[in-house]
Design an enzyme around this catalytic site. Sequence first.
Site, PDB file in Angstrom:
ATOM      1  N   GLY A 104     -42.546 -13.760 -66.181  1.00 40.70           N
ATOM      2  CA  GLY A 104     -42.137 -13.863 -64.782  1.00 40.70           C
ATOM      3  C   GLY A 104     -41.514 -15.205 -64.461  1.00 40.70           C
ATOM      4  O   GLY A 104     -40.466 -15.287 -63.808  1.00 40.70           O
ATOM      5  N   ASP A 105     -42.149 -16.286 -64.888  1.00 43.11           N
ATOM      6  CA  ASP A 105     -41.614 -17.622 -64.651  1.00 43.11           C
ATOM      7  C   ASP A 105     -40.239 -17.782 -65.290  1.00 43.11           C
ATOM      8  O   ASP A 105     -39.310 -18.323 -64.681  1.00 43.11           O
ATOM      9  CB  ASP A 105     -42.558 -18.678 -65.232  1.00 43.11           C
ATOM     10  N   SER A 106     -40.110 -17.328 -66.533  1.00 43.58           N
ATOM     11  CA  SER A 106     -38.861 -17.509 -67.254  1.00 43.58           C
ATOM     12  C   SER A 106     -37.731 -16.682 -66.649  1.00 43.58           C
ATOM     13  O   SER A 106     -36.585 -17.134 -66.591  1.00 43.58           O
ATOM     14  CB  SER A 106     -39.050 -17.152 -68.731  1.00 43.58           C
ATOM     15  N   ALA A 144     -36.632 -18.413 -63.465  1.00 49.90           N
ATOM     16  CA  ALA A 144     -35.845 -19.596 -63.816  1.00 49.90           C
ATOM     17  C   ALA A 144     -34.446 -19.223 -64.270  1.00 49.90           C
ATOM     18  O   ALA A 144     -33.459 -19.894 -63.938  1.00 49.90           O
ATOM     19  CB  ALA A 144     -36.564 -20.371 -64.915  1.00 49.90           C
TER      20      ALA A 144
END
Length: 404
Positions: free
Chosen positions: A174-176, A179
Amino acid sequence: MNEPGGSNKPLDGVRVIEMGSLLAGPFCGQLLGDFGAEVIKVEPPGKGDPMREWGRHRKEGRTLWWPIIARNKKSVTLNLREEEGQELARRLIAEADVLVENFRPGTMERWGLGYDALKEINPGLVMVRVSGYGQTGPYRERAGFGAIGEAMGGIRHVTGFPDLPPPRVGISLGDSLAATFGALGALTALYHRDARGGRGQVVDVGIYEAVLALMESTIPEYVLTGHVRGRTGTVLPFVAPSNIYPTRDEDYVLIAGNADTVFRRLAKAVGRPEWAEDPRFATHHARGENMEELDALISEWTKQRTGDEVLRVMGEAGVPAGKVYTAKDMVEDEHYAARGNIVTVEDPEIGPFPMQNVVPRLTGTPGEVRWTGPALGQHNEEVYRGLLKLGDDELAALQGRGVV
């Protein structure tokens, strides 16, 4: 300051101020830095980004995650909770093209660093704001890490086996994703600003909606037909053969032979050409309906052979197949080597440091991993003296008060 390999990059001349910590904001900065942007990472004095300490495995006392997530960046220390620090941040941002932050919505505004204030001093600024739920809506102020975004965005529900709880994917997906969309938004906004005579703007990315963007046709499947897509384990539902198959050496090989022409080649390769004429398997629809039976037959064949033997036979037959790679496989694979997918960079403390290379590859102005994650405040002198023209006494006073 000219850094090694820092010329002839597509983002040369683009200055990025990276605020925030952990993954979503910093991975966005990593992507931009890979292609030559000058990324100045702002960290709290004394402790820095928690990513400096994250990770179970270490070398020479150093975490092995930080050299990757902070590669190609410059580190300055700055206390954003102090008025003097906020004023210094404004001076930095005035010299920037892009600001990346992943604080909870409202935090930057409380510090006097919201976009409405910043565009007054830098009308061309592109501000990338990554958060759990985005900058608007009823959930905007909730704490939201990547795992929560993965659950809300839908990927957890369709990952794993139907009779087991939904597992984590295995990386901070999710973070990647957030980003990556943030970096795409930054470049799109910069193009609009520079090529279309536009001004700066905000790039607003919620982690959950970055995951949602990858969720294929799950929404219309439910709204238009009432179907809720669920977990299917290792198979692609009603598409066969497309599964992982066990081998004699206790490994798995993934085989995707679902197209009719490919399936005929697979059947011939395993010594069962009659499968291609069998009513149970002769068509795409029939194979989907009889998927379990077909997978069992293929497994009987693969279990009598090593993974390398299965791959050789499938390769000679023109049937898509591949190993389920581990890091060991990646490091030893000849295709990885030929494509330069893993690059080794000299780290001042650890020494030769292997990591994944830049993606995507550009033929004319490729990205490059120029250096590993910097020491905390390593570039204070360069940025504060060189860029902001602080004098010796002024910088020393700020250091003494814990502002930098």
